[in-house]
Scaffold this motif. Structure first.
Motif, PDB file in Angstrom:
ATOM      1  N   UNK A  43       0.873  -1.142   0.071  1.00 45.94           N
ATOM      2  CA  UNK A  43       0.001   0.053  -0.216  1.00 45.94           C
ATOM      3  C   UNK A  43       0.875   1.152  -0.022  1.00 45.94           C
ATOM      4  N   UNK A  44       0.688   1.977  -1.007  1.00 45.04           N
ATOM      5  CA  UNK A  44       1.685   3.275  -1.122  1.00 45.04           C
ATOM      6  C   UNK A  44       0.799   4.552  -0.873  1.00 45.04           C
ATOM      7  N   UNK A  45       0.884   5.137   0.012  1.00 47.95           N
ATOM      8  CA  UNK A  45       0.229   6.197   0.410  1.00 47.95           C
ATOM      9  C   UNK A  45       0.874   7.630   0.088  1.00 47.95           C
ATOM     10  N   UNK A  46       0.516   8.408  -0.722  1.00 47.13           N
ATOM     11  CA  UNK A  46       1.156   9.736  -1.185  1.00 47.13           C
ATOM     12  C   UNK A  46       0.493  10.613  -0.772  1.00 47.13           C
ATOM     13  N   UNK A  61      -3.169   9.840  -1.232  1.00 44.05           N
ATOM     14  CA  UNK A  61      -3.947   9.129  -2.248  1.00 44.05           C
ATOM     15  C   UNK A  61      -3.121   7.865  -1.977  1.00 44.05           C
ATOM     16  N   UNK A  62      -4.070   6.811  -1.844  1.00 44.80           N
ATOM     17  CA  UNK A  62      -3.685   5.346  -1.714  1.00 44.80           C
ATOM     18  C   UNK A  62      -3.739   4.384  -2.725  1.00 44.80           C
ATOM     19  N   UNK A  63      -2.643   3.922  -3.150  1.00 46.49           N
ATOM     20  CA  UNK A  63      -2.319   3.048  -4.219  1.00 46.49           C
ATOM     21  C   UNK A  63      -2.274   1.501  -3.645  1.00 46.49           C
ATOM     22  N   UNK A  64      -2.975   0.404  -4.046  1.00 49.35           N
ATOM     23  CA  UNK A  64      -2.661  -0.843  -3.643  1.00 49.35           C
ATOM     24  C   UNK A  64      -2.268  -1.441  -4.791  1.00 49.35           C
ATOM     25  N   UNK A  65      -1.092  -2.379  -4.366  1.00 44.98           N
ATOM     26  CA  UNK A  65      -0.281  -2.905  -5.656  1.00 44.98           C
ATOM     27  C   UNK A  65      -0.180  -4.273  -5.408  1.00 44.98           C
TER      28      UNK A  65
END
Length: 380
Positions: A43-46, A61-65
């Motif tokens: 989980x990358x939280x930018x 902005x949360x990106x699930x990888x």
């Protein structure tokens, strides 16, 4: 209120110093990276560039990888290849991922209104054993759901069509309104499920990160694929680049995610990018994994060369879980356990007098992190 998580469970890694870590991230406008299993789900939280979208009260902005949380995965057929996580993921469902994100949101609101934003009775405030900037976040909570516009997961990224990266059962738990960005073959398969409203092919990086944004992404964020044309039919050894602005400095930085490794020369377009892209973090495994006629994961020796080319500030291990396996492939799979020290020693031997000093001198400007299941890192 749900019961507290037992301290000897994998989820207990998600229970330390949340509020302090989010406060630091908010004040410094730095991203958070969370390892959701022992393998390669992130989980990358930018942080949103100022001002944040106040209507949603969101700071990240949360990106699930590459989500694969539980259950087995199989490619071709179970008799050919099948795997399971050896260690249960720190979060078992997408609902629990959303709980993690909501807890981040609680901390954000608390920072804005001068309260903690977190029920400290539900958070173990002991320091993580790793210390330093490595943190762990809580998958539990009060059970009270935050009402907000949109979904807690802002986007999903899928790097390969193989089911340890594109796990159908996990992906189908995600709301259909969350946009999915996937490599070409993976995107085609995901569209065939007729579940998500929006599935986009991740474009090849062309030298300008701004060309990789689209109508479903903020204009300050780009997601692209780094791979040499025609060299690898399956683009097995490729990378995903997530690019975003660096605070208010007018610079751009990126997280480069390459779970199987990538030939360093294929990363040259990133090093030569215009406008310039600074590599904040390289996610590349240490383990060398192969079949008799195929290199699967390129391992630490390759990772060290990739890090040098990009000048990545952080090198973070990924896709190194020793999973439980079955099927024909498992009989022929070869794994070499390589440490960072091994990789440095080999490079010193190759370059002779060009590399001097202690074993780790060559890495003095790089932070290598092997984040455990459920641990998070503030990327400063």
């Amino acid at each position: 209120m749900p019961p507290k998580i037992e301290t000897d469970s994998p989820s207990s890694q998600l229970q330390t110093t949340l509020y302090e870590s989010i406060t630091r991230s908010l004040s410094s406008q730095r991203p958070l990276l969370t390892h959701l299993n022992a393998d390669t789900t992130w989980l990358l939280s930018i942080p949103y560039p100022s001002p944040a979208p106040s209507a949603r009260n969101r700071a990240f902005y949360h990106i699930l990888i590459d989500p694969w949380l539980k259950g087995g995965q199989s490619d071709v057929a179970a008799f050919f290849s099948q795997q399971w996580h050896a260690t249960p993921s720190s979060v078992q469902t997408i609902a629990e991922v959303e709980d993690v994100i909501r807890r981040i949101g609680d901390a954000v609101k608390g920072e804005k209104d001068g309260t903690s934003g977190v029920d400290m009775d539900d958070v173990d405030m002991g320091l993580a054993e790793r210390g330093g900037d490595v943190i762990v976040v809580d998958a539990g909570g009060t059970g009270e759901k935050e009402t907000e516009e949109g979904n807690t997961i802002d986007a999903v990224v899928v790097s390969h069509e193989f089911t340890d990266h594109m796990h159908k059962e996990t992906l189908l738990e995600i709301s259909k309104t969350v946009p999915v960005f996937a490599t070409v073959k993976a995107a085609g398969i995901i569209r065939s499920w007729i579940h998500f409203d929006f599935v986009a092919d991740i474009p090849r990086f062309s030298g300008d990160w701004r060309m990789s944004s689209n109508e479903m992404l903020p204009d300050w964020l780009g997601i692209s694929r780094v791979a040499k044309p025609g060299k690898d039919l399956l683009y097995y050894h490729s990378a995903i680049m997530i690019a975003f602005p660096k605070g208010e400095e007018g610079k751009v930085e990126a997280v480069i995610y390459t779970p199987h490794g990538i030939t360093p020369a294929d990363l040259q377009p990133v090093a030569d990018a215009e406008p310039r892209v600074q590599t904040l973090a390289l996610l590349h495994g240490l383990q060398d994994i192969s079949l008799p006629r195929a290199q699967l994961n390129k391992g630490a020796h390759n990772g060290l060369k990739a890090q040098r080319l990009l000048g990545a500030k952080y090198w973070i291990g990924t896709h190194d879980e020793l999973k439980k396996g079955g099927g024909i492939v498992s009989w022929f799979l070869k794994r070499k356990h390589i440490t960072l020290k091994d990789a440095i020693e080999k490079e010193k031997a190759e370059h002779g007098e060009k590399m001097k000093g202690s074993d780790l001198e060559s890495m003095k400007d790089v932070r290598f992190e092997d984040l455990g299941n459920g641990e998070s890192l503030l990327l400063e």
